[in-house]
Design a protein around this motif. Structure first.
Motif, mmCIF file in Angstrom:
data_model
loop_
_atom_site.group_PDB
_atom_site.id
_atom_site.type_symbol
_atom_site.label_atom_id
_atom_site.label_comp_id
_atom_site.label_asym_id
_atom_site.label_seq_id
_atom_site.Cartn_x
_atom_site.Cartn_y
_atom_site.Cartn_z
ATOM 1 N N LEU A 78 2.604 3.496 2.060
ATOM 2 C CA LEU A 78 0.878 4.416 2.583
ATOM 3 C C LEU A 78 0.813 5.679 2.002
ATOM 4 O O LEU A 78 1.621 6.364 2.857
ATOM 5 C CB LEU A 78 -0.596 3.957 3.307
ATOM 6 N N ASP B 157 -4.064 7.922 1.246
ATOM 7 C CA ASP B 157 -4.336 6.299 1.251
ATOM 8 C C ASP B 157 -5.062 6.185 2.698
ATOM 9 O O ASP B 157 -6.027 6.261 3.757
ATOM 10 C CB ASP B 157 -3.193 5.229 1.337
ATOM 11 N N HIS C 130 -11.042 4.846 2.592
ATOM 12 C CA HIS C 130 -10.668 4.053 1.905
ATOM 13 C C HIS C 130 -10.954 2.936 0.577
ATOM 14 O O HIS C 130 -11.386 1.917 1.761
ATOM 15 C CB HIS C 130 -8.891 2.979 2.583
#
Length: 298
Positions: free
Chosen positions: A260, A264, A273
């Motif tokens: 990620l 993120d 998110h």
């Protein structure tokens, strides 16, 4: 100056601990100013938003542990029958709560939370060590509760703490997070595992990472630690650099793992998110490790 560990559960503690080797006399529960941490099963008894109770308010049968002193006053801990929690919750002046909720909700001050974590871990150790591991004879509380002694073979037993490595694996501007089958839906966290006998922290980080996701790790840097009283672990927070990125998942340990970006993780922390992915609450050291990654200070 901002506390870098602000919000992290169980790490602050102003208790001046009693020592298992101390010759100082253990005070009585009736000593002036004495306070008691009482646990009914897994629930901590509270009065006026504090877990430090007047011992006269709570009938504590059996031996109590002497934890140490807070601002000069003796502090004790006692385990009560789990069924007493219902009566405490029915009392308008009392309440009970579990230790995770106390940390997540900020129900008591950070320093008191750390003290209560000490009480919980010690009480749990005594409950599991009533017999000598050397000869099997009953053991007795000693040194105010920081030791148990065997009257048969004279072995001294001391409370144990189980070290756990918890690591944020990074590769450039991405980090690796995983999902345990025990997690609530959509929550991702750092990888973690118990340190094994004869193993360094760095070796444990590398071994656990390879076992869980098949990724080799190079440099390992210590960041912070956190007592984790469930029942008595120490979370050793590290940041580690991945040498490769192909994930080979251990399906027993994890249901998913993924790389990620900082964006993120930042969105996961604030709850925006696009896939609805989330992270552990601020009281957990995994949350701290993710924040320092997002801030670029890992």
């Amino acid at each position: 100056m901002t506390d870098p560990l602000a919000g992290l559960g169980y790490v602050h503690n102003r208790l001046v601990r009693h020592s298992a080797e101390s010759d100082a006399a253990v005070p009585l529960l009736t000593a002036p100013g004495a306070r008691l941490v009482a646990m009914a099963g897994e629930r901590i008894v509270l009065a006026n938003g504090s877990a430090l109770l007047d011992p006269e308010r709570i009938a504590a049968p059996g031996p109590t542990l002497f934890l140490g002193r807070l601002d000069g006053a003796p502090v004790f801990a006692a385990a009560l029958a789990p069924e007493r929690a219902e009566a405490f919750d029915a009392d308008p002046d009392l309440a009970t709560n579990d230790l995770r909720s106390l940390a997540a909700e900020g129900s008591v001050t950070p320093h008191e939370l750390g003290l209560v974590a000490t009480a919980k871990s010690l009480l749990a150790w005594h409950a599991r060590n009533r017999f000598c591991a050397n000869c099997g004879a009953p053991t007795e509380l000693a040194a105010g509760g920081y030791r148990r002694d065997c009257g048969s073979c004279e072995t001294h037993h001391f409370p144990r703490t189980d070290p756990v490595v918890i690591m944020l694996i990074t590769r450039g501007d991405r980090c690796l997070l995983g999902r345990s089958p025990r997690f609530k839906e959509a929550m991702y966290s750092c990888l973690a595992g118990f340190l094994e006998p004869g193993e360094t922290i760095e070796a444990a980080v590398r071994r656990e990472t390879f076992e869980e996701v098949g990724i080799r790790v190079g440099a390992v840097t210590y960041h912070a630690s956190q007592p984790w009283p469930f029942p008595a672990s120490l979370m050793i927070g590290c940041v580690a650099e991945a040498l490769d990125e192909a994930i080979t998942l251990d399906p027993v340990e994890l249901t998913d793992a993924r790389w990620l970006t900082r964006d993120d993780v930042s969105a996961m922390i604030v709850g925006t998110h696009p896939e609805g992915l989330t992270v552990p609450p601020p009281m957990a050291i995994a949350h701290l490790l993710m924040r320092v990654f997002v801030d670029g200070t890992a």
